[in-house]
Design a protein around this motif. Structure first.
Motif, mmCIF file in Angstrom:
data_model
loop_
_atom_site.group_PDB
_atom_site.id
_atom_site.type_symbol
_atom_site.label_atom_id
_atom_site.label_comp_id
_atom_site.label_asym_id
_atom_site.label_seq_id
_atom_site.Cartn_x
_atom_site.Cartn_y
_atom_site.Cartn_z
ATOM 1 N N LEU A 232 22.367 -75.106 75.384
ATOM 2 C CA LEU A 232 22.074 -74.420 74.123
ATOM 3 C C LEU A 232 20.958 -73.397 74.299
ATOM 4 O O LEU A 232 21.019 -72.289 73.743
ATOM 5 N N LEU A 233 19.940 -73.738 75.079
ATOM 6 C CA LEU A 233 18.863 -72.777 75.348
ATOM 7 C C LEU A 233 19.367 -71.590 76.153
ATOM 8 O O LEU A 233 18.880 -70.466 75.975
ATOM 9 N N CYS A 234 20.330 -71.811 77.019
ATOM 10 C CA CYS A 234 20.921 -70.692 77.778
ATOM 11 C C CYS A 234 21.621 -69.723 76.834
ATOM 12 O O CYS A 234 21.474 -68.499 76.969
ATOM 13 N N ALA A 235 22.365 -70.245 75.888
ATOM 14 C CA ALA A 235 23.053 -69.382 74.927
ATOM 15 C C ALA A 235 22.048 -68.600 74.086
ATOM 16 O O ALA A 235 22.183 -67.381 73.897
ATOM 17 N N LEU A 236 21.026 -69.284 73.600
ATOM 18 C CA LEU A 236 19.997 -68.616 72.806
ATOM 19 C C LEU A 236 19.253 -67.571 73.632
ATOM 20 O O LEU A 236 19.000 -66.455 73.155
ATOM 21 N N SER A 237 18.930 -67.885 74.860
ATOM 22 C CA SER A 237 18.203 -66.953 75.720
ATOM 23 C C SER A 237 19.060 -65.739 76.075
ATOM 24 O O SER A 237 18.545 -64.624 76.164
ATOM 25 N N ALA A 238 20.357 -65.931 76.277
ATOM 26 C CA ALA A 238 21.242 -64.802 76.572
ATOM 27 C C ALA A 238 21.301 -63.839 75.392
ATOM 28 O O ALA A 238 21.234 -62.618 75.572
ATOM 29 N N VAL A 239 21.394 -64.371 74.186
ATOM 30 C CA VAL A 239 21.387 -63.514 72.994
ATOM 31 C C VAL A 239 20.046 -62.797 72.876
ATOM 32 O O VAL A 239 19.996 -61.601 72.568
ATOM 33 N N ALA A 240 18.963 -63.496 73.136
ATOM 34 C CA ALA A 240 17.633 -62.885 73.052
ATOM 35 C C ALA A 240 17.462 -61.784 74.097
ATOM 36 O O ALA A 240 16.843 -60.748 73.812
ATOM 37 N N VAL A 241 17.994 -61.971 75.284
ATOM 38 C CA VAL A 241 17.921 -60.936 76.320
ATOM 39 C C VAL A 241 18.684 -59.696 75.874
ATOM 40 O O VAL A 241 18.212 -58.561 76.021
ATOM 41 N N LEU A 242 19.859 -59.887 75.303
ATOM 42 C CA LEU A 242 20.639 -58.740 74.826
ATOM 43 C C LEU A 242 19.914 -58.004 73.708
ATOM 44 O O LEU A 242 19.879 -56.765 73.680
ATOM 45 N N PHE A 243 19.326 -58.741 72.787
ATOM 46 C CA PHE A 243 18.576 -58.099 71.706
ATOM 47 C C PHE A 243 17.307 -57.430 72.231
ATOM 48 O O PHE A 243 16.886 -56.410 71.694
ATOM 49 N N GLY A 244 16.697 -57.996 73.248
ATOM 50 C CA GLY A 244 15.505 -57.377 73.833
ATOM 51 C C GLY A 244 15.814 -56.077 74.548
ATOM 52 O O GLY A 244 14.962 -55.189 74.644
ATOM 53 N N ALA A 245 17.031 -55.928 75.047
ATOM 54 C CA ALA A 245 17.417 -54.707 75.754
ATOM 55 C C ALA A 245 17.972 -53.641 74.816
ATOM 56 O O ALA A 245 18.089 -52.479 75.208
ATOM 57 N N MET A 246 18.302 -54.002 73.586
ATOM 58 C CA MET A 246 18.905 -53.048 72.660
ATOM 59 C C MET A 246 18.075 -51.798 72.370
ATOM 60 O O MET A 246 18.652 -50.719 72.255
ATOM 61 N N PRO A 247 16.760 -51.902 72.222
ATOM 62 C CA PRO A 247 16.004 -50.671 71.950
ATOM 63 C C PRO A 247 16.184 -49.594 73.015
ATOM 64 O O PRO A 247 16.121 -48.411 72.706
ATOM 65 N N ALA A 248 16.447 -49.985 74.236
ATOM 66 C CA ALA A 248 16.663 -48.993 75.293
ATOM 67 C C ALA A 248 17.908 -48.156 75.010
ATOM 68 O O ALA A 248 18.006 -47.012 75.449
ATOM 69 N N LEU A 249 18.856 -48.711 74.278
ATOM 70 C CA LEU A 249 20.054 -47.961 73.924
ATOM 71 C C LEU A 249 19.825 -46.973 72.789
ATOM 72 O O LEU A 249 20.435 -45.923 72.735
ATOM 73 N N PHE A 250 18.941 -47.343 71.864
ATOM 74 C CA PHE A 250 18.837 -46.579 70.627
ATOM 75 C C PHE A 250 17.653 -45.611 70.551
ATOM 76 O O PHE A 250 17.666 -44.702 69.746
ATOM 77 N N ILE A 251 16.630 -45.828 71.353
ATOM 78 C CA ILE A 251 15.461 -44.944 71.291
ATOM 79 C C ILE A 251 15.786 -43.675 72.048
ATOM 80 O O ILE A 251 16.097 -43.684 73.233
ATOM 81 N N ALA A 252 15.670 -42.543 71.345
ATOM 82 C CA ALA A 252 16.043 -41.258 71.931
ATOM 83 C C ALA A 252 14.877 -40.577 72.640
ATOM 84 O O ALA A 252 15.067 -39.867 73.614
ATOM 85 N N GLU A 253 13.679 -40.802 72.148
ATOM 86 C CA GLU A 253 12.504 -40.159 72.763
ATOM 87 C C GLU A 253 11.254 -40.974 72.480
ATOM 88 O O GLU A 253 11.229 -41.796 71.549
ATOM 89 N N CYS A 254 10.245 -40.716 73.274
ATOM 90 C CA CYS A 254 8.968 -41.392 73.082
ATOM 91 C C CYS A 254 8.206 -40.692 71.974
ATOM 92 O O CYS A 254 8.142 -39.464 71.926
ATOM 93 N N VAL A 255 7.627 -41.442 71.075
ATOM 94 C CA VAL A 255 6.856 -40.877 69.972
ATOM 95 C C VAL A 255 5.386 -41.148 70.250
ATOM 96 O O VAL A 255 4.985 -42.256 70.549
ATOM 97 N N ARG A 256 4.590 -40.103 70.155
ATOM 98 C CA ARG A 256 3.160 -40.264 70.398
ATOM 99 C C ARG A 256 2.402 -40.272 69.118
ATOM 100 O O ARG A 256 2.623 -39.732 68.153
#
Length: 122
Positions: free
Chosen positions: A98-122
């Motif tokens: 069960l922790l493996c399933a939860l951790s796999a979902v968390a890893v996918l959600f943790g990587a999602m911002p890399a898909l959607f962020i278009a540029e760095c904001v200062r």
């Protein structure tokens, strides 16, 4: 397999959340450093996050396969609450699965911002 053990223990139980935590730290620390120093290098950052995500999911999958073996391939359904070694093994295997399933979902959600962020904001 990577983590072959005859019986489960607490190390096998904490492996998936540890992999998730390290992946989370890698994604956000690398993102912060790249955006602070090299804002034009988002393509390389995305590739490194993708590689880290594949590695993390592979480790979690290996831990899940081991947990599935410890659970007994689903031969005994929960609850595993008897004071026997078999029930302890089944319980730790099922909890790790069960922790493996939860951790796999968390890893996918943790990587999602890399898909959607278009540029760095200062």
């Amino acid at each position: 397999m990577l983590f072959r053990r005859a019986t489960p223990n607490l190390w096998t139980l904490i492996t998936p959340p540890t992999v998730w935590a390290l992946h989370f730290l890698f994604c956000y620390v690398a993102g912060a450093i790249i955006c602070a120093r090299y804002p034009g290098a988002l393509g390389e950052l995305r590739l490194s996050i993708a590689a880290g995500t594949v590695l993390a999911l592979g480790l979690i999958l290996a831990a899940g396969a081991q947990a599935y073996r410890h659970w007994g391939f689903g031969s005994d359904l929960p609850p595993h609450n008897e004071p026997t070694e078999d029930d302890q093994q089944h319980f730790l295997g099922f909890a790790t699965l069960l922790l493996c399933a939860l951790s796999a979902v968390a890893v996918l959600f943790g990587a999602m911002p890399a898909l959607f962020i278009a540029e760095c904001v200062r």
